[in-house]
Scaffold this motif. Structure first.
Motif, PDB file in Angstrom:
ATOM      1  N   LYS A  13       0.828  -1.205   0.000  1.00 42.01           N
ATOM      2  CA  LYS A  13       0.000   0.000   0.000  1.00 42.01           C
ATOM      3  C   LYS A  13       0.864   1.258   0.000  1.00 42.01           C
ATOM      4  O   LYS A  13       0.573   2.229  -0.711  1.00 42.01           O
ATOM      5  N   ASP A  14       1.921   1.240   0.814  1.00 39.36           N
ATOM      6  CA  ASP A  14       2.820   2.386   0.849  1.00 39.36           C
ATOM      7  C   ASP A  14       3.492   2.598  -0.508  1.00 39.36           C
ATOM      8  O   ASP A  14       3.661   3.734  -0.961  1.00 39.36           O
ATOM      9  N   TYR A  15       3.865   1.497  -1.139  1.00 31.38           N
ATOM     10  CA  TYR A  15       4.477   1.594  -2.466  1.00 31.38           C
ATOM     11  C   TYR A  15       3.505   2.208  -3.470  1.00 31.38           C
ATOM     12  O   TYR A  15       3.898   3.033  -4.314  1.00 31.38           O
ATOM     13  N   CYS A  16       2.236   1.814  -3.378  1.00 31.63           N
ATOM     14  CA  CYS A  16       1.217   2.372  -4.281  1.00 31.63           C
ATOM     15  C   CYS A  16       1.076   3.875  -4.079  1.00 31.63           C
ATOM     16  O   CYS A  16       1.004   4.641  -5.047  1.00 31.63           O
ATOM     17  N   LEU A  17       1.043   4.317  -2.813  1.00 28.92           N
ATOM     18  CA  LEU A  17       0.909   5.747  -2.532  1.00 28.92           C
ATOM     19  C   LEU A  17       2.105   6.532  -3.036  1.00 28.92           C
ATOM     20  O   LEU A  17       1.962   7.626  -3.595  1.00 28.92           O
ATOM     21  N   ILE A  18       3.297   5.979  -2.838  1.00 27.85           N
ATOM     22  CA  ILE A  18       4.508   6.678  -3.268  1.00 27.85           C
ATOM     23  C   ILE A  18       4.619   6.693  -4.791  1.00 27.85           C
ATOM     24  O   ILE A  18       4.964   7.717  -5.391  1.00 27.85           O
ATOM     25  N   LYS A  19       4.317   5.568  -5.420  1.00 29.79           N
ATOM     26  CA  LYS A  19       4.436   5.462  -6.874  1.00 29.79           C
ATOM     27  C   LYS A  19       3.454   6.383  -7.592  1.00 29.79           C
ATOM     28  O   LYS A  19       3.809   7.047  -8.579  1.00 29.79           O
ATOM     29  N   HIS A  20       2.215   6.431  -7.104  1.00 26.65           N
ATOM     30  CA  HIS A  20       1.164   7.207  -7.781  1.00 26.65           C
ATOM     31  C   HIS A  20       0.876   8.524  -7.058  1.00 26.65           C
ATOM     32  O   HIS A  20      -0.244   9.033  -7.141  1.00 26.65           O
ATOM     33  N   ARG A  21       1.857   9.058  -6.373  1.00 26.81           N
ATOM     34  CA  ARG A  21       1.638  10.266  -5.583  1.00 26.81           C
ATOM     35  C   ARG A  21       1.094  11.417  -6.424  1.00 26.81           C
ATOM     36  O   ARG A  21       0.110  12.061  -6.051  1.00 26.81           O
ATOM     37  N   SER A  22       1.722  11.684  -7.550  1.00 26.27           N
ATOM     38  CA  SER A  22       1.296  12.824  -8.375  1.00 26.27           C
ATOM     39  C   SER A  22      -0.101  12.602  -8.946  1.00 26.27           C
ATOM     40  O   SER A  22      -0.913  13.534  -9.012  1.00 26.27           O
ATOM     41  N   GLU A  23      -0.412  11.373  -9.337  1.00 26.59           N
ATOM     42  CA  GLU A  23      -1.733  11.086  -9.885  1.00 26.59           C
ATOM     43  C   GLU A  23      -2.816  11.203  -8.821  1.00 26.59           C
ATOM     44  O   GLU A  23      -3.924  11.682  -9.100  1.00 26.59           O
ATOM     45  N   ILE A  24      -2.502  10.772  -7.610  1.00 28.15           N
ATOM     46  CA  ILE A  24      -3.474  10.876  -6.519  1.00 28.15           C
ATOM     47  C   ILE A  24      -3.735  12.331  -6.176  1.00 28.15           C
ATOM     48  O   ILE A  24      -4.867  12.732  -5.888  1.00 28.15           O
ATOM     49  N   LYS A  25      -2.693  13.138  -6.218  1.00 28.31           N
ATOM     50  CA  LYS A  25      -2.866  14.576  -5.962  1.00 28.31           C
ATOM     51  C   LYS A  25      -3.786  15.202  -7.013  1.00 28.31           C
ATOM     52  O   LYS A  25      -4.618  16.061  -6.690  1.00 28.31           O
ATOM     53  N   PHE A  60     -12.973   9.999 -13.658  1.00 21.67           N
ATOM     54  CA  PHE A  60     -12.537   9.915 -12.265  1.00 21.67           C
ATOM     55  C   PHE A  60     -12.555   8.459 -11.786  1.00 21.67           C
ATOM     56  O   PHE A  60     -11.601   7.987 -11.151  1.00 21.67           O
ATOM     57  N   VAL A  61     -13.633   7.740 -12.098  1.00 21.35           N
ATOM     58  CA  VAL A  61     -13.750   6.336 -11.685  1.00 21.35           C
ATOM     59  C   VAL A  61     -12.672   5.492 -12.356  1.00 21.35           C
ATOM     60  O   VAL A  61     -12.061   4.614 -11.715  1.00 21.35           O
ATOM     61  N   ARG A  62     -12.407   5.726 -13.623  1.00 23.03           N
ATOM     62  CA  ARG A  62     -11.372   4.961 -14.330  1.00 23.03           C
ATOM     63  C   ARG A  62      -9.997   5.192 -13.707  1.00 23.03           C
ATOM     64  O   ARG A  62      -9.194   4.259 -13.579  1.00 23.03           O
ATOM     65  N   ASN A  63      -9.722   6.427 -13.328  1.00 16.93           N
ATOM     66  CA  ASN A  63      -8.430   6.727 -12.705  1.00 16.93           C
ATOM     67  C   ASN A  63      -8.298   6.045 -11.340  1.00 16.93           C
ATOM     68  O   ASN A  63      -7.234   5.515 -11.005  1.00 16.93           O
ATOM     69  N   VAL A  64      -9.380   6.067 -10.554  1.00 17.13           N
ATOM     70  CA  VAL A  64      -9.353   5.381  -9.260  1.00 17.13           C
ATOM     71  C   VAL A  64      -9.135   3.888  -9.460  1.00 17.13           C
ATOM     72  O   VAL A  64      -8.337   3.252  -8.748  1.00 17.13           O
ATOM     73  N   GLU A  65      -9.824   3.326 -10.436  1.00 12.33           N
ATOM     74  CA  GLU A  65      -9.683   1.893 -10.712  1.00 12.33           C
ATOM     75  C   GLU A  65      -8.272   1.563 -11.189  1.00 12.33           C
ATOM     76  O   GLU A  65      -7.680   0.551 -10.775  1.00 12.33           O
ATOM     77  N   ARG A  66      -7.716   2.399 -12.042  1.00 11.78           N
ATOM     78  CA  ARG A  66      -6.377   2.136 -12.578  1.00 11.78           C
ATOM     79  C   ARG A  66      -5.315   2.196 -11.485  1.00 11.78           C
ATOM     80  O   ARG A  66      -4.386   1.383 -11.462  1.00 11.78           O
ATOM     81  N   ILE A  67      -5.457   3.124 -10.560  1.00  7.41           N
ATOM     82  CA  ILE A  67      -4.438   3.304  -9.523  1.00  7.41           C
ATOM     83  C   ILE A  67      -4.559   2.262  -8.425  1.00  7.41           C
ATOM     84  O   ILE A  67      -3.554   1.709  -7.959  1.00  7.41           O
ATOM     85  N   PHE A  68      -5.792   1.954  -8.019  1.00 13.70           N
ATOM     86  CA  PHE A  68      -5.985   1.176  -6.797  1.00 13.70           C
ATOM     87  C   PHE A  68      -6.500  -0.248  -7.019  1.00 13.70           C
ATOM     88  O   PHE A  68      -6.665  -0.976  -6.036  1.00 13.70           O
ATOM     89  N   SER A  69      -6.743  -0.648  -8.253  1.00 10.74           N
ATOM     90  CA  SER A  69      -7.308  -1.985  -8.469  1.00 10.74           C
ATOM     91  C   SER A  69      -6.344  -3.089  -8.033  1.00 10.74           C
ATOM     92  O   SER A  69      -6.755  -4.071  -7.401  1.00 10.74           O
ATOM     93  N   PHE A  70      -5.055  -2.949  -8.349  1.00 12.90           N
ATOM     94  CA  PHE A  70      -4.096  -3.989  -7.976  1.00 12.90           C
ATOM     95  C   PHE A  70      -3.895  -4.072  -6.466  1.00 12.90           C
ATOM     96  O   PHE A  70      -3.895  -5.195  -5.911  1.00 12.90           O
ATOM     97  N   PRO A  71      -3.733  -2.952  -5.732  1.00  7.90           N
ATOM     98  CA  PRO A  71      -3.661  -3.062  -4.262  1.00  7.90           C
ATOM     99  C   PRO A  71      -4.916  -3.677  -3.645  1.00  7.90           C
ATOM    100  O   PRO A  71      -4.811  -4.432  -2.669  1.00  7.90           O
ATOM    101  N   ILE A  72      -6.082  -3.383  -4.207  1.00  9.00           N
ATOM    102  CA  ILE A  72      -7.315  -3.978  -3.673  1.00  9.00           C
ATOM    103  C   ILE A  72      -7.337  -5.482  -3.928  1.00  9.00           C
ATOM    104  O   ILE A  72      -7.753  -6.271  -3.068  1.00  9.00           O
ATOM    105  N   LEU A  73      -6.881  -5.899  -5.116  1.00  8.28           N
ATOM    106  CA  LEU A  73      -6.782  -7.327  -5.407  1.00  8.28           C
ATOM    107  C   LEU A  73      -5.820  -8.007  -4.439  1.00  8.28           C
ATOM    108  O   LEU A  73      -6.110  -9.103  -3.923  1.00  8.28           O
ATOM    109  N   GLN A  74      -4.687  -7.388  -4.178  1.00  8.03           N
ATOM    110  CA  GLN A  74      -3.741  -7.931  -3.207  1.00  8.03           C
ATOM    111  C   GLN A  74      -4.371  -8.007  -1.816  1.00  8.03           C
ATOM    112  O   GLN A  74      -4.152  -8.976  -1.078  1.00  8.03           O
ATOM    113  N   GLN A  75      -5.162  -6.982  -1.478  1.00  9.33           N
ATOM    114  CA  GLN A  75      -5.800  -6.959  -0.171  1.00  9.33           C
ATOM    115  C   GLN A  75      -6.766  -8.128  -0.014  1.00  9.33           C
ATOM    116  O   GLN A  75      -6.793  -8.790   1.037  1.00  9.33           O
TER     117      GLN A  75
END
Length: 333
Positions: free
Chosen positions: A95-107, A259-274
């Motif tokens: 999760k931390d890696y996801c936040l750091i990797k996609h920091r600019s996109e999340i902003k 907006f939904v597509r961007n959320v899905e693209r960024i967070f779908s893999f961490p959610i699958l891992q979860q």
């Protein structure tokens, strides 16, 4: 209407209360998601702080987990005691890696939530979005915080009761260290350290999930607003005004979809891992529940952790189903 909205929230007119900023502050405080110069107005100090806390409270305990699991590979009960903790810690690293990797996109996502196209057009819409974004998810925040804190408290106080009952000097987390931890003052220092590790991991884990749920909740609220705006089109008598509002609705729908597509693209893999990690952890905790003494501290600790896992999976399913239902109502208006 503008005056009522200002009185309602104290914010600028037609500006949504961005609840995601709370998670931004949490991530910054725990060294995951820093925004430029933060500590002492120095980027170097901020980076040093983030690196130090992640290494000290996440990476270092992971090595101790793996070493203990290797040594306890022939002991099923001892292996299970450490396995679900190690899986949870490993998931936090992802999760931390996801936040750091996609920091600019999340902003960019968070910034777009305050764009003109997403802002409510009247007081009724404002209150509806305020309720979805602030009221409902604030309750979720405190409910999940209570469940997670309950688990951490059970983990922390368990060795204390063992010390009173049997005189055994145990630690909250069963790890392998290259030194003796049963002698004072090393035992007391390691006890405090593991307490910090437990709460640090907790504050890395559930805010990430709530942050995603908040983004999905924002989309749910915007779907309601879009449906209401499209219903208002039926009352419009002017053809020119009808076309203008229809174009705005189309643009609004496109922005929600983006907006939904961007959320899905960024967070779908961490959610699958979860989900994968929760499935494994659930099996482990059910095994621990089957061998734990009823009404003991270990029993309540394992039960509270199982509740955390089930609640975590339920909230993802619930918000995703709600978003699907809301989106399906849009084309049939």
């Amino acid at each position: 209407n503008v005056q009522n909205m200002e009185t309602l929230s104290g914010l600028e007119p037609h500006r949504l209360p961005n609840y995601s900023a709370i998670f931004n502050n949490i991530f910054n405080t725990f060294g995951v998601w820093t925004e430029g110069k933060r500590l002492a107005n120095s980027l170097i100090i901020t980076t040093f702080y983030s690196t130090t806390v992640i290494l000290l409270f996440i990476i270092a305990p992971q090595f101790c987990h793996f070493i203990y699991m290797y040594k306890a590979r022939d002991n099923v009960i001892a292996f299970a005691d450490e396995f679900y903790v190690s899986i949870a810690s490993l998931m936090i690293v992802c999760k931390d890696y996801c936040l750091i990797k996609h920091r600019s996109e999340i902003k960019k996502l968070m910034k777009s939530m305050d764009s003109e196209i997403f802002r409510p057009k009247n007081t009724g819409q404002y209150r509806r979005i305020f309720k979805v974004i602030m009221d409902k998810y604030k309750k979720l925040f405190w409910m999940i915080t209570f469940v997670n804190v309950s688990f951490c408290v059970c983990v922390v106080i368990g060795p204390f009761f063992d010390l009173i009952k049997d005189g055994a000097k145990l630690l909250p987390l069963v790890d392998c260290y290259p030194f003796r931890v049963t002698e004072s003052p090393v035992y007391e220092m390691m006890y405090v350290y593991q307490i910090l590790v437990c709460f640090y991991l907790m504050m890395h884990n559930f805010p990430f999930d709530l942050f995603i749920l908040d983004l999905i909740g924002f989309c749910i609220a915007e779907c309601d607003v879009l449906c209401e705006n499209m219903n208002e089109l039926k009352k419009e008598e002017s053809a020119i005004e009808y076309d203008r509002k229809l174009i705005n609705c189309i643009k609004h729908h496109e922005e929600i979809s983006r907006f939904v597509r961007n959320v899905e693209r960024i967070f779908s893999f961490p959610i699958l891992q979860q989900y994968f990690c929760n499935l494994i952890s659930s099996c482990t905790t059910m095994f621990k529940l089957s061998i734990a003494e009823p009404m003991s501290v270990d029993f309540f600790k394992t039960l509270s952790y199982q509740c955390c896992l089930l609640l975590q999976m339920f909230l993802y399913c619930w918000t995703a189903s709600t978003l699907t239902e809301k989106s399906q109502k849009i084309p049939i208006l």
